[in-house]
Scaffold this active site. Structure first.
Site, PDB file in Angstrom:
ATOM      1  N   SER A   9      49.200  55.868  13.742  1.00 25.93           N
ATOM      2  CA  SER A   9      49.023  57.284  13.392  1.00 25.93           C
ATOM      3  C   SER A   9      48.975  58.145  14.652  1.00 25.93           C
ATOM      4  O   SER A   9      48.604  57.672  15.731  1.00 25.93           O
ATOM      5  CB  SER A   9      47.738  57.472  12.595  1.00 25.93           C
ATOM      6  OG  SER A   9      47.787  56.693  11.427  1.00 25.93           O
TER       7      SER A   9
HETATM    8  C1  LIG Z   1      49.635  54.416   8.981  1.00 23.18           C
HETATM    9  S1  LIG Z   1      49.572  52.677   9.006  1.00 23.18           S
HETATM   10  C2  LIG Z   1      48.007  52.309   9.718  1.00 23.18           C
HETATM   11  C3  LIG Z   1      47.721  52.968  11.037  1.00 23.18           C
HETATM   12  C4  LIG Z   1      46.642  52.339  11.861  1.00 23.18           C
HETATM   13  N1  LIG Z   1      45.344  52.383  11.253  1.00 23.18           N
HETATM   14  C5  LIG Z   1      46.562  52.886  13.275  1.00 23.18           C
HETATM   15  O1  LIG Z   1      45.962  52.186  14.119  1.00 23.18           O
HETATM   16  O2  LIG Z   1      47.044  53.960  13.584  1.00 23.18           O
HETATM   17  C6  LIG Z   1      49.331  52.275   7.294  1.00 23.18           C
HETATM   18  C7  LIG Z   1      49.244  50.806   6.993  1.00 23.18           C
HETATM   19  O3  LIG Z   1      48.719  50.617   5.686  1.00 23.18           O
HETATM   20  C8  LIG Z   1      49.197  49.390   5.194  1.00 23.18           C
HETATM   21  N2  LIG Z   1      49.001  49.292   3.736  1.00 23.18           N
HETATM   22  C9  LIG Z   1      49.758  49.833   2.747  1.00 23.18           C
HETATM   23  N3  LIG Z   1      49.268  49.495   1.543  1.00 23.18           N
HETATM   24  C10 LIG Z   1      48.177  48.712   1.756  1.00 23.18           C
HETATM   25  C11 LIG Z   1      47.259  48.045   0.898  1.00 23.18           C
HETATM   26  N4  LIG Z   1      47.343  48.127  -0.432  1.00 23.18           N
HETATM   27  N5  LIG Z   1      46.274  47.321   1.471  1.00 23.18           N
HETATM   28  C12 LIG Z   1      46.149  47.227   2.833  1.00 23.18           C
HETATM   29  N6  LIG Z   1      47.006  47.841   3.675  1.00 23.18           N
HETATM   30  C13 LIG Z   1      48.008  48.579   3.160  1.00 23.18           C
HETATM   31  C14 LIG Z   1      50.666  49.391   5.631  1.00 23.18           C
HETATM   32  O4  LIG Z   1      51.186  48.081   5.658  1.00 23.18           O
HETATM   33  C15 LIG Z   1      50.579  50.076   6.999  1.00 23.18           C
HETATM   34  O5  LIG Z   1      50.598  49.129   8.040  1.00 23.18           O
END
Ligand SMILES: C[S@@+](CC[C@H](N)C(=O)[O-])C[C@H]1O[C@@H](n2cnc3c(N)ncnc32)[C@H](O)[C@@H]1O
Length: 419
Positions: A68
């Site tokens: 992000s």
């Molecule tokens: C924007 S990214 C995370 C950014 C991160 N927290 C950072 O360090 O900036 C969103 C993540 O959510 C995960 N995601 C999507 N659906 C999910 C679910 N149901 N359970 C866990 N993770 C999920 C995706 O695989 C993706 O890697």
């Protein structure tokens, strides 16, 4: 490139954007080496305050994982109010945010990060180890069911766009604990800082944000009503879809009707609460989506906004007509808000929207903001209508909209409007 100079400039920019609001959060941006979590990405991109670094796309080319933007991470860390010794769960793993959380909780606290995608968790594990954060626990799984074996958390920070809040997240929070979550309400996403109060959650702050959508059991598809090929559509996210969409057939072939409110905004001024107010009070609320490469003149199609004017996604449908939020330039840097509408009843539809712009301007433009609370799906209506709003003189709020999701009822409560 000098990492230290880029980092210092990023932190200065985060203060300027009001994304960083405390020395504690500024300090973790100074301590964690972002570039270690984005190998191969040019340093200016990694340290750009408002840029997300995409790390994975789906088969149609839509991003599904990213690191992000620092701006978003900063205001969410501020919203989360993490203190030393806390137990924190991060949902969505990029590595860097988990490292900053580990700095905030210190040696006496504990951070777990989970992601649905094994490729992402493998990557996060490797990069966290490389950056010296082996103490962060990394779990792979769908967050819909939480992490029951992990016990209770003081803070859960969700870094993926959600349509609903699964009961496991409330259950795994201590009473008074915080859930920070980007929640979509009638298509509008806000990062909410929610505090657990017994069986429900109450918002303490809301920030404008955009996120990749959640996958797995919690995924939710919006309904699209195509109006002009697939280039112009109305998007319905909750329960406001028209019962007879055929009524809108050919609606864009009619002449556009405009109505103006007399309410002006400066070019840089934010009006974050207006879309939420419109979504609260207008029935049939939805979003207008126009393809970025749509060219009305070339296509001989409908003109959605005139030269010097803009349209915004907030829209609503009444039977055979719809209206959407628009603006026109009245002098350099100043815009008047109004509505454009199409359909046999375009005039009253546009006028009703304009009336709500004026109401928002008189009562809510400069605050107070609404309180958003999340309740179990079987909560009775009368309880939701009696939610007191802090700072409100009345015992109950004046305008409450309840959005029914799969697991929860989301109540958006506006304080009583005073003359
Ligand atoms: C924007 S990214 C995370 C950014 C991160 N927290 C950072 O360090 O900036 C969103 C993540 O959510 C995960 N995601 C999507 N659906 C999910 C679910 N149901 N359970 C866990 N993770 C999920 C995706 O695989 C993706 O890697």
């Amino acid at each position: 490139m000098d990492v230290e100079a880029l980092r210092a400039a990023m932190i200065e920019e985060l203060w300027r954007l009001n994304a960083v609001r405390s020395d504690r959060v500024a300090a973790v941006f100074a301590r964690v080496d972002r570039h270690v979590f984005a190998p191969g990405v040019p340093l200016p991109e990694v340290y750009a305050a408002t840029t997300a670094v995409r790390t994975k796309w789906d088969e149609r080319g839509a991003p599904i994982s990213s690191i992000s933007a620092p701006q978003v991470q900063a205001f969410m860390l501020e919203q989360a109010n993490v203190a030393p010794g806390m137990r924190v769960l991060e949902i969505g793993s990029g590595g860097v945010n988990a490292a900053m959380l580990a700095e905030l909780v210190g040696e006496s606290g504990a951070v777990t990060t989970m992601d649905i995608d094994p490729e992402i968790t493998d990557r996060a594990r490797k990069l966290l180890d490389a950056a010296g954060y082996s103490r962060v626990r990394v779990e792979c799984g769908d967050a819909e069911r939480g992490l029951p074996e992990a016990g209770l958390f003081d803070v859960i920070i969700v870094t993926v766009g959600c349509w609903d809040i699964p009961p496991a997240w409330t259950r795994q929070l201590v009473d008074g604990g915080r859930l920070v979550v980007p929640l979509r309400m009638r298509g509008i996403t806000r990062s909410l800082a929610l505090e657990r109060v017994g069986d429900h959650l109450v918002s303490r702050s809301a920030e404008v944000c955009g996120f990749v959508k959640i996958q797995g059991e919690g995924a939710h598809r919006e309904r699209m009503l195509l109006l002009y090929g697939d280039q112009i559509a109305l998007r319905f996210d909750d329960d406001t879809h028209p019962s007879d969409p055929l009524e809108l057939d050919g609606v864009l072939a009619r002449e556009r009707v405009d109505a103006w409110s007399g309410v002006t905004v400066g070019g840089m001024e934010s009006f974050d609460s207006l879309p939420l107010w419109l979504a609260t009070v207008l029935p049939g609320s939805c979003l207008l989506a126009v393809d970025s490469d749509y060219q009305p003149a070339a296509a001989g199609g409908p003109v959605m906004a005139d030269e010097g004017g803009r349209w915004f996604p907030s829209a609503y449908v009444v039977g055979d007509s719809f209206a959407y939020l628009a603006s026109r330039r009245v002098r350099p840097g100043v815009f008047e808000m109004g509505a454009h509408a199409f359909g046999p009843h375009a005039r009253p539809t546009a006028e009703a929207l304009v009336e709500q712009i004026r109401f928002w301007d008189r009562h809510y433009r400069h605050g107070p903001d609404p309180v958003i609370s999340i309740w179990p799906h079987d909560t009775a209506d009368h309880l939701l209508r009696e939610i007191p709003v802090p700072g409100d003189s009345a015992t109950a709020s004046s305008a409450v909209t309840v959005i029914d999701k799969r697991h929860t009822r989301v109540a958006i409560s506006w304080p009583t409007a005073t003359a």
